[in-house]
Design an enzyme around this catalytic site. Structure first.
Site, PDB file in Angstrom:
ATOM      1  N   HIS A  31     -10.415 -40.012  43.500  1.00  0.00           N
ATOM      2  CA  HIS A  31     -10.321 -41.171  42.790  1.00  0.00           C
ATOM      3  C   HIS A  31      -9.217 -41.858  43.231  1.00  0.00           C
ATOM      4  O   HIS A  31      -8.121 -41.472  43.342  1.00  0.00           O
ATOM      5  CB  HIS A  31      -9.967 -40.751  41.217  1.00  0.00           C
ATOM      6  N   ARG A  75     -19.547 -36.374  41.235  1.00  0.00           N
ATOM      7  CA  ARG A  75     -20.034 -35.486  40.087  1.00  0.00           C
ATOM      8  C   ARG A  75     -21.055 -36.305  39.389  1.00  0.00           C
ATOM      9  O   ARG A  75     -21.456 -37.619  40.046  1.00  0.00           O
ATOM     10  CB  ARG A  75     -18.775 -35.080  39.073  1.00  0.00           C
ATOM     11  N   ASP A  76     -21.744 -35.932  38.375  1.00  0.00           N
ATOM     12  CA  ASP A  76     -22.849 -36.678  37.475  1.00  0.00           C
ATOM     13  C   ASP A  76     -22.024 -37.698  36.928  1.00  0.00           C
ATOM     14  O   ASP A  76     -22.166 -37.780  35.509  1.00  0.00           O
ATOM     15  CB  ASP A  76     -23.174 -35.719  36.643  1.00  0.00           C
ATOM     16  N   GLU A  77     -21.446 -38.956  37.590  1.00  0.00           N
ATOM     17  CA  GLU A  77     -20.909 -39.999  37.183  1.00  0.00           C
ATOM     18  C   GLU A  77     -21.301 -41.086  38.247  1.00  0.00           C
ATOM     19  O   GLU A  77     -21.959 -41.967  38.104  1.00  0.00           O
ATOM     20  CB  GLU A  77     -19.435 -39.817  36.646  1.00  0.00           C
ATOM     21  N   ASP A 112     -10.353 -48.500  36.597  1.00  0.00           N
ATOM     22  CA  ASP A 112      -9.995 -48.105  37.891  1.00  0.00           C
ATOM     23  C   ASP A 112      -9.608 -49.017  38.884  1.00  0.00           C
ATOM     24  O   ASP A 112      -8.487 -49.145  39.373  1.00  0.00           O
ATOM     25  CB  ASP A 112     -10.949 -46.978  38.425  1.00  0.00           C
ATOM     26  N   ASP A 137     -15.736 -44.914  40.399  1.00  0.00           N
ATOM     27  CA  ASP A 137     -14.538 -43.865  40.039  1.00  0.00           C
ATOM     28  C   ASP A 137     -14.633 -42.847  40.985  1.00  0.00           C
ATOM     29  O   ASP A 137     -13.285 -42.516  41.305  1.00  0.00           O
ATOM     30  CB  ASP A 137     -14.575 -43.536  38.633  1.00  0.00           C
ATOM     31  N   TRP A 177      -9.364 -51.635  31.072  1.00  0.00           N
ATOM     32  CA  TRP A 177     -10.645 -51.655  31.437  1.00  0.00           C
ATOM     33  C   TRP A 177     -11.110 -53.095  31.217  1.00  0.00           C
ATOM     34  O   TRP A 177     -11.471 -53.559  32.022  1.00  0.00           O
ATOM     35  CB  TRP A 177     -11.414 -50.645  30.619  1.00  0.00           C
ATOM     36  N   GLU A 228      -8.127 -37.404  40.688  1.00  0.00           N
ATOM     37  CA  GLU A 228      -8.197 -38.070  39.405  1.00  0.00           C
ATOM     38  C   GLU A 228      -7.164 -37.705  38.584  1.00  0.00           C
ATOM     39  O   GLU A 228      -6.493 -38.803  37.824  1.00  0.00           O
ATOM     40  CB  GLU A 228      -9.540 -37.745  38.841  1.00  0.00           C
TER      41      GLU A 228
END
Length: 743
Positions: free
Chosen positions: A642, A341-343, A350, A337, A409, A621
């Site tokens: 994104h 960041r913390d992901e 996506d 994605d 998704w 995003e």
């Protein structure tokens, strides 16, 4: 391939909590067997590894073996090392945490696959007389200390150049499941380019900031000064806010590399991590920092660039360049994605939205095939398509882990293989992906209401509708049941067609029946007598039109209503993840070309081109990740890289420029450009599996002219804006007709 590791032992540092370790061995060639014909290294790891043979990298790959669903698939790479072999050889392997161990997830989650790192490999050397020599990882290998004192994908890498290796220590054998070993399918992540600083200056607080000019993914390379004990710190971020590094969107990710210098100048590359950044803050540098002192290294999966687009509007050209850059940065072993960041997770929604664009811009067949094999394994394990693949969230108590079947998704199980089939025409791989399609539809059947609607359970719906509150991105205008039911219809129709292609007649009949039932339910419950669709917003009309849920009269009425809504919004975007890939398609396919172009070329927020006017070099995003005043969106979920909302590029390729696959893999080509107000020319090209395809048109007040190239012996049809069709076979063709009139 993986049988090469049958005699190899997975080895690790004697201290299981070492943040990084260097494993090694030595061996000599056997001169009695003549010249070396070939040397190959089969290797993989729990963690990420870099192999050096006689001081030189064994492969250009970084962050190997990448991220897969390790419970089922641990990829083994085979590396040609023939040119690196010498009479006496030294092998050393640096092993770091990667995706195996350490922090993955968000909100302080500390998810991972295991507590111990490990490396397993076999080096096979073939001689001229047929003799084969093998060197396996075993407990005769040794471990020495690494200069890396900490490494994390989110946190960054800490390196102390003063550290010495110390005395070799015996390694430990680590147990692992050999049944997980598979031949690597996806491409390596490699370095692609270096980017010099465009500007270096002092922030209002007196900090040294560096702008590399574009938002990229990788790390910073520099030569540390010979200054023992000096600490140089590099913090990374995508944007600035109030003149300072904008780190709030990173959430808990530190994105910080720390280098402690020694008495020897050393080239430093923190290759056990990666960052998404345009800007860096540098502290501890001796004296003034100059542009020649450092450079950004761009990394992503090795993919062949296949498609391009260009037109008469510079802002749209920059937008397309941003789409390409976001795909590159987020195709790092898996389709993520975001990279900062913390992901950094493989969100299924996506890529469900973006797959048709992705397969045009790059040949990403192997990367997405590898990812879909993981999706199938994860889906078989949990019973529904997870939100992310690999499904690291299953190790947490996050609510995302038990939300059941979800539209868009979950539909990635169907839509992504369909995009690959259309782009590459690989029937064997389509058959490999088919079981996941069935698993998804069977899971949706269990969630469908007795009335035939998919209106139960959690749905992301039209995620990131621009009218949703910053902290509630699922609160869209489109009713989630309408979105989900429309998606069910599309997925059932596609799966029925795939079943037919694969000779599964019973399945074809079954899923065609599901589609028919869903279509009737959609009409009965969501479409009114005057043609209005429940929740009456752009996304529901776009989906109903593009997915084919309406008859001819209903499609025309829906197109009129969609155009009314788009006009009423001032031709500003009003769709989220579900509607954005299809809204321009729905407009142009129902004759509202001028509205589609007005929506495409809008520069006010929210729009595709608004971020471009704000200096964006990647896709955001949120439509308003940065607000017009230059401040960052207050939402806690705000990325500036994104690709999902860049899915409109599929319409640029297929509609504006007009390159379409009339048959899978472009075995037959359809060129059907759709010119519109605001552009005077456009062109696209595609290096397909059949060969190069190009379409270029020019528009004057009086004339429309299109020039087409099709691979030799490939049949095609050129459809002009008037509807005139020309059947052709291969070669270069040019046609003109009077300029169209746009209403």
């Amino acid at each position: 391939m993986t049988q090469l590791l049958n005699d190899a032992v997975m080895i690790a540092s004697p201290e299981s909590d070492d943040p990084a370790v260097v494993l090694g061995t030595t061996f000599a060639l056997d001169p009695s067997h003549g010249a070396v014909v070939r040397g190959s290294l089969a290797a993989t790891a729990h963690g990420v590894y870099e192999v050096r043979l006689n001081g030189r990298p064994a492969s250009p790959a970084v962050l190997a073996p990448g991220w897969t669903s390790y419970e089922w698939h641990l990829p083994v790479a085979t590396i040609d090392v023939t040119s690196l072999l010498e009479p006496a050889n030294d092998v050393c392997v640096e092993l770091g945490n990667g995706w195996w161990r350490g922090r993955l997830g968000w909100e302080g989650a500390d998810l991972g696959y295991g507590d111990e790192l490990g490396f397993v490999a076999t080096l096979t050397i073939e001689y001229a007389d047929g003799y084969v020599q093998q060197v396996h990882t075993d407990t005769a290998w040794t471990a020495v200390g690494s200069r890396t004192t900490d490494n994390s994908l989110y946190g960054g890498q800490h390196v102390d150049l003063r550290r010495t290796p110390g005395a070799p220590r015996p390694v430990r054998a680590v147990e692992f499941d050999r049944s997980t070993l598979v031949a690597q399918v996806g491409p390596d992540v490699v370095r692609h380019e270096v980017v010099p600083p465009q500007r270096i200056w002092q922030s209002p607080s007196g900090r040294t900031l560096v702008d590399f000019g574009v938002n990229l993914v990788g790390w910073i390379r520099f030569t540390s000064p010979a200054d023992p004990g000096r600490v140089i710190t590099l913090r990374h971020a995508e944007v600035l806010e109030a003149g300072e590094l904008g780190t709030r969107p990173l959430r808990s990710a530190k994105a910080t590399d720390v280098i402690t210098c020694s008495d020897v100048a050393t080239v430093v590359e923190p290759t056990l991590t990666f960052h998404g950044f345009r800007y860096a803050e540098v502290t501890g540098w001796p004296g003034a920092l100059n542009a020649a002192d450092l450079q950004a290294v761009v990394v992503h999966s090795a993919m062949r660039r296949t498609g391009g687009f260009e037109c008469s509007e510079p802002l749209l050209n920059q937008f397309h360049a941003n789409v390409v850059r976001s795909q590159r940065g987020n195709f790092l072993h898996i389709p993520t994605d975001c990279p900062q960041r913390d992901e950094r997770l493989g969100w299924t929604g996506d890529i469900a939205a973006f797959a048709p664009t992705a397969t045009f811009v790059y040949d990403c067949a192997d990367l997405l095939h590898s990812w879909l094999l993981d999706l199938q394994a994860e889906t078989a394990h949990r019973g529904t398509v997870p939100m992310v693949v690999p499904d690291i969230l299953k190790f947490s108590d996050a609510p995302h882990n038990d939300r059941g079947a979800t539209a868009v998704w979950g539909d990635a199980a169907v839509w992504v293989p369909w995009a690959l089939w259309q782009a590459y025409g690989d029937r064997e791989r389509l058959a490999e992906h088919y079981p996941a399609m069935v698993l998804h539809l069977d899971s949706v059947a269990a969630a469908t209401s007795p009335n035939g609607l998919w209106d139960t359970g959690f749905q992301y719906g039209d995620w990131l509708d621009p009218d949703a509150p910053p902290e509630a991105p699922a609160q869209a205008k489109a009713d989630p049941g309408v979105v989900a039911t429309a998606c069910l219809y599309r997925s059932a129709m596609i799966t029925a067609e795939v079943a037919g292609l694969l000779g599964r007649a019973d399945d074809q009949e079954r899923f065609a029946a599901v589609a028919a039932t869903t279509r009737r339910a959609f009409h009965d419950h969501y479409v009114t007598g005057d043609g209005r669709i429940h929740s009456d917003c752009t996304t529901v009309y776009a989906l109903a039109i593009y997915f084919g849920l309406l008859d001819e009269a209903g499609t025309a009425a829906a197109g009129e209503r969609l155009a009314e809504l788009v006009t009423a919004s001032g031709h500003r975007i009003s769709t989220g993840f579900a509607g954005t890939p299809f809204v321009t398609w729905a407009l142009s396919e129902t004759g509202h070309v001028a509205d589609a172009y007005a929506l495409l070329l809008q520069t006010d927020c929210p729009s595709w081109l608004y971020p471009v006017t704000m200096g964006a070099t990647t896709i955001w995003e949120r439509w308003d990740s940065m607000l017009p005043d230059g401040s960052i969106n207050p939402g806690s979920m705000t990325s500036f890289n994104h690709y999902a909302l860049g899915a409109v590029a599929d319409w640029l390729h297929q509609a504006v420029a007009g390159i379409r696959a009339a048959e899978p893999g472009y075995a037959r080509v359809r060129i059907a450009p759709v010119p519109g107000p605001g552009l005077t020319w456009a062109r696209a090209d595609l290096d397909s599996r059949r060969g190069r395809i190009s379409s270029a048109w020019q528009l004057t007040d009086d004339e429309f002219r299109v020039t087409v190239e099709i691979p030799a012996d490939t049949p095609g049809e050129i459809v002009l804006p008037s509807g005139t069709v020309h059947e052709v076979v291969g070669g270069r063709h040019e046609f003109t007709e009077p300029a169209p009139v746009f209403s």
